[in-house]
Design an enzyme around this catalytic site. Structure first.
Site, PDB file in Angstrom:
ATOM      1  N   ASP A 210      47.901  40.311  39.844  1.00 62.32           N
ATOM      2  CA  ASP A 210      48.471  40.676  38.554  1.00 62.32           C
ATOM      3  C   ASP A 210      47.472  41.458  37.698  1.00 62.32           C
ATOM      4  O   ASP A 210      46.285  41.104  37.646  1.00 62.32           O
ATOM      5  CB  ASP A 210      48.872  39.390  37.810  1.00 62.32           C
ATOM      6  N   GLU A 257      48.530  45.220  41.509  1.00 62.76           N
ATOM      7  CA  GLU A 257      49.398  45.763  40.464  1.00 62.76           C
ATOM      8  C   GLU A 257      48.532  46.675  39.609  1.00 62.76           C
ATOM      9  O   GLU A 257      47.771  46.224  38.755  1.00 62.76           O
ATOM     10  CB  GLU A 257      49.992  44.643  39.588  1.00 62.76           C
TER      11      GLU A 257
END
Ligand code: NOJ
Ligand code: CA
Length: 527
Positions: A210, A257
């Site tokens: 993330d 990401e």
């Protein structure tokens, strides 16, 4: 350009992630096993057959850890357990085993930039003195008088600093309930390597990282003209260490990401000793326009090929406006900072284009992502009542930006009773019209969106996943390319029908051909 790009390996060599179709499970909204209105592991385990039938190779689960759920679970209180609302650690282990039994790999989400303010380390830091070791795991700083230590703004809006009772401030690039870790601290680095080992030991096949580009920052530094926290050079050391750990486990994938428009900066993360793949957000944000898409595809291949890293093709996820809605608008591009909520949209047109885009994404060399509900043709729910909104963006924007809840509405499975087979009363209400889009309702119909995805993913697995591509000139508004194995994909983005190459057999079209021609906003695979 992009001639016979070797996109990867053969199906049976190492690197399952190179050609994989990966299904994103937003657990809270996938299927509710215990009837409390929130999706959970029991619900997912009960519906794994849907993923196997669909023909995907892996699933990626959004964070499932204990969390106050201020940011849908991206506020993690304990990286080594499961939130009771989702189930137990034992159930997670069972899920991994059952998924493997069906030939599905499992990717989980690790959130290294920040934790929850309920995480034991942050609670300890709050109790500790300024300057203590407990505070050194985060970014605590004195203010400038009554003002925060610097003028950084939170990505969710408002200041990136919050004050604690003893007068110090702590940094949070996202919500105040998501304090940022201090990655200059060796203890933080060691902790995450241990978290990786914890999950790899439980059979997890991949990690989605993330906010992968924002870990390294120095709030005390003088501005140097570059973004103070995005893509700082020091971040690569972190991923080299992660890669050493994942390599120790064999074929496990690290997936970043990374929202980085600069291709050279992006490519640096895909060095052979760093991440295996990263999400292609340039493709996701690209408007429905042949020239723009051709440019993005070329740039993607040029970036990935020299590195031997597989490109990824992504049309949506839990942070972005659903493609059916996006592609029906006048401006079909997508930008995280400008969601165009409520802009007029033609959902029929949007669906038609989404189906064509899906065949395009599935035909390109590399791996492809499917966000739950995409295979059903769900649209963005733009009329959710304000009282049900949960996204911190809604609150942090002073209730002006409705944020991301509209793409997170629980998916319809069957029937027309409230919940449409999801389980209990869904935590976000579903449009009644989704009754006709339920998995069961579409299942028997090969012309449905679900039918298209099933057939497309299967054919892709059999015929398309490996080898390069070559463009085939068919006019300005047409994207056409040949894959090495003899399959041709043609997408018509123009206003009139397109004549298809002679002597080829249509294998699959996103909407019916008309008198042998490809209508506007349609894609076809030819053999
Ligand atoms: C990216 C995630 O996809 C998003 O949902 C989340 O809010 C932020 N990172 C913060 O963790
Ligand atoms: Ca539940």
């Amino acid at each position: 350009m992009a001639e016979n790009v070797p996109s990867g390996t053969t199906p049976d060599s190492a690197g399952w992630w190179r050609g994989a179709a990966i299904y994103q499970v937003y657990l809270r909204s996938f299927a509710d096993g215990n009837g409390d209105g929130i999706g959970d592991l029991a619900g997912l385990r009960g519906h794994l057959g849907h993923l196997a039938d669909l023909g995907v190779d892996a699933l990626w689960l959004n964070p499932w850890y204990p969390s106050p759920m201020v940011d849908g679970g991206y506020d993690v209180a304990d990286y080594r357990d499961i939130d009771p609302v989702f189930g137990t650690l034992a159930e997670a282990e069972k899920l991994i085993e059952e998924a493997h039994g069906l030939g599905l790999r499992v990717i989980i989400d690790i959130v290294p930039n920040h934790c929850s303010d309920r995480h034991a380390w942050f609670q300890e830091a709050l109790r500790a003195e300024p300057g203590s070791a407990a505070r050194e795991r985060f970014w605590f700083r004195p203010g400038r008088g009554d003002a925060p230590p610097n003028d950084w703004e939170s990505i969710f809006g408002g200041p990136a600093w919050t004050r604690v009772p003893d007068g110090e401030w702590y940094l949070h690039l996202f919500a105040p309930e998501q304090p940022d870790f201090n990655w200059t601290n060796p203890e933080v680095r060691e902790e995450f390597l241990d978290v990786l080992r914890f999950w790899f030991d439980r059979g997890v096949d991949g990690i989605r990282i993330d906010s992968a580009a924002v870990l390294v920052k120095d709030p005390d530094a003088e501005p140097d003209g570059r973004d103070p926290y995005t893509d700082r050079d020091g971040v690569h050391d972190i991923y080299r260490a992660w890669r050493r750990t994942s390599d120790g486990y064999g074929d496990r994938a690290l997936i970043g990401e990374l929202w980085l428009p600069d291709q050279d900066r992006f490519a640096a993360y895909l060095a052979p000793d760093e991440l295996h793949t990263a999400f292609n957000f340039d493709f996701l944000g690209c408007p429905w326009d042949a020239a723009a898409l051709r440019r993005v595809i070329d740039t993607t291949l040029e970036t990935h090929t020299p590195l031997g890293a597989p490109p990824t093709w992504v049309l949506s996820n839990h942070d972005v406006t659903r493609p059916v809605t996006r592609f029906g608008r006048e401006d079909t591009s997508f930008d995280l900072n400008e969601r165009r909520h409520g802009a007029p949209t033609d959902l029929r047109l949007g669906l038609r284009r989404s189906r064509a885009a899906a065949l395009l994404a599935m035909a390109l060399p590399g791996s492809v992502y499917v966000y739950q509900g995409e295979e059903l043709g769900l649209w963005e729910v733009e009329d959710l009542p304000e009282e049900v909104l949960e996204d911190p963006i809604w609150f942090r924007s002073g209730r002006t930006d409705r944020g991301r809840d509209g793409c997170r509405v629980p998916i319809p499975w069957s029937g027309d009773a409230p919940g449409l087979g999801f389980g209990g009363e869904p935590w976000l209400p579903q449009p009644a019209a989704w009754r006709d889009l339920a998995v069961e309702a579409q299942s028997g119909d090969p012309s449905s969106t679900l039918g298209l995805y099933r057939r497309g993913l299967r054919l892709r697995r059999e015929l398309l996943g490996y080898g390069g591509m070559t463009w085939r000139p068919m006019g300005e508004n047409v994207l056409a390319f040949d894959r090495e194995n003899g399959i041709t994909c043609v997408v018509n983005l123009g206003a009139g029908p397109v004549r298809l190459p002679e002597g080829r057999e249509p294998l699959l079209a996103s909407d019916p051909l008309e008198r042998g021609e490809l209508p506007p906003d349609t894609a076809v695979w030819l053999r």
